[in-house]
Scaffold this active site. Structure first.
Site, PDB file in Angstrom:
ATOM      1  N   HIS A 196      56.521  30.843 -30.578  1.00 16.05           N
ATOM      2  CA  HIS A 196      56.342  32.160 -29.921  1.00 16.05           C
ATOM      3  C   HIS A 196      56.112  33.058 -31.125  1.00 16.05           C
ATOM      4  CE1 HIS A 196      56.919  36.018 -28.169  1.00 16.05           C
ATOM      5  NE2 HIS A 196      57.955  36.152 -28.554  1.00 16.05           N
ATOM      6  N   GLU A 214      64.986  35.284 -27.902  1.00 16.78           N
ATOM      7  CA  GLU A 214      63.839  34.857 -27.097  1.00 16.78           C
ATOM      8  C   GLU A 214      63.984  33.389 -27.076  1.00 16.78           C
ATOM      9  OE1 GLU A 214      60.651  37.957 -26.347  1.00 16.78           O
ATOM     10  OE2 GLU A 214      60.918  37.724 -28.552  1.00 16.78           O
ATOM     11  N   HIS A 241      53.058  42.175 -26.348  1.00 15.56           N
ATOM     12  CA  HIS A 241      54.215  41.618 -27.118  1.00 15.56           C
ATOM     13  C   HIS A 241      53.797  40.380 -27.877  1.00 15.56           C
ATOM     14  CE1 HIS A 241      58.286  39.104 -26.220  1.00 15.56           C
ATOM     15  NE2 HIS A 241      57.815  39.103 -27.602  1.00 15.56           N
ATOM     16  N   HIS A 296      54.156  37.131 -32.534  1.00 17.48           N
ATOM     17  CA  HIS A 296      53.618  38.630 -32.127  1.00 17.48           C
ATOM     18  C   HIS A 296      52.328  38.783 -32.961  1.00 17.48           C
ATOM     19  CE1 HIS A 296      58.116  39.335 -31.688  1.00 17.48           C
ATOM     20  NE2 HIS A 296      57.708  38.735 -30.896  1.00 17.48           N
TER      21      HIS A 296
HETATM   22 ZN    ZN Z   1      58.885  38.059 -29.240  1.00 25.58          ZN
END
Ligand code: ZN
Length: 252
Positions: A96, A77, A167, A98
């Protein structure tokens, strides 16, 4: 230590802090733009953030491709970082993750994540939700190419956070310390908002004026900001690696 070495050291510390504060686990990542080559950025190779050391940092371009012949396994990602850094010249660092407390706000369309505590003011007055299915249909929900990354960056717009449906979230700021702070307080703000909603009330978010007042009182290198960085780094076991506030003062 050169400026670049100390930036990479800060990126390592950021990885450890985000792991210690439960923002990331085996997954999730943080990146920082190359200070001298704005079209490059640094991020760890594919590795759990808590295990990242300086030797694990790789240099990528804004297509998410490695610079030189670094053949190590990369985060699938990484395009989240490449696309946001490409779209936002003002952004120096991206996270980023979760974090579970943010997830309900990505799937309950009627309830927006809002800043409800003073330390959450930096998430903006209302956090947008990016739904990968809207443009890309049935996927594995991961951002695995530049086109998806660009669509996410578009949803974030000029803001600092976008939730990702089912997500996680992406956050962006002007420095590593700032993006860490934003990403640590984002799930906490979400938890407080959710708890208030469980009590049956309608949470009162910070007003636009309060958000503006918080932003106006903030400087990246103020002692209060350093205090948090020092605290988090010590909790994460790398308090001996943070240098001094002077190392982090604006250069040029
Ligand atoms: Zn992710």
């Amino acid at each position: 230590m050169s400026n670049l070495d100390s930036l990479i050291q800060d990126l390592v510390i950021a990885n450890r802090i985000l792991a210690k504060e439960d923002v990331v686990d085996a997954y999730g990542h943080v990146s920082v733009r190359h200070p001298d080559k704005p079209s490059h950025f640094f991020i760890a190779r594919s590795l759990a953030p808590d295990l990242v050391g300086p030797e694990d940092i790789v240099e990528l371009d804004l297509d998410g491709q490695p610079v030189g012949d670094d053949g190590r396994q990369l985060y699938l990602e990484r395009f989240i970082h490449a696309a946001i850094l490409a779209a936002r010249p003002d952004v120096m660092a991206v996270v980023h993750a979760h974090a579970e407390d943010t997830l309900p706000f990505g799937i309950a369309a009627a309830t927006k994540l809002r800043p409800v505590i003073h330390s959450g003011s930096f998430i903006g007055s209302e956090v947008p939700v990016w739904d990968i299915a809207e443009r890309f249909g049935d996927t594995n929900l991961l951002v695995t190419n530049l086109e998806q990354g660009r669509d996410l960056a578009k949803c974030m717009g000029h803001g600092s956070v976008a939730l990702m449906r089912g997500h996680g979230f992406a956050s962006a700021a002007r420095s590593i310390i700032e993006v860490v702070r934003l990403s640590v307080y984002l799930p906490r703000n979400a938890r407080v908002q959710m708890n208030a909603m469980r009590m049956g009330g309608k949470p009162k978010p910070l007003s636009k004026g309060e958000i503006a007042a918080r932003a106006a009182g903030y400087r990246p290198n103020m002692p209060e900001t350093w205090r948090a960085w020092e605290y988090w780094a010590n909790r994460a076991g790398c308090g001996d690696k943070i240098g001094t506030p002077h190392d982090h003062s604006p250069k040029g």
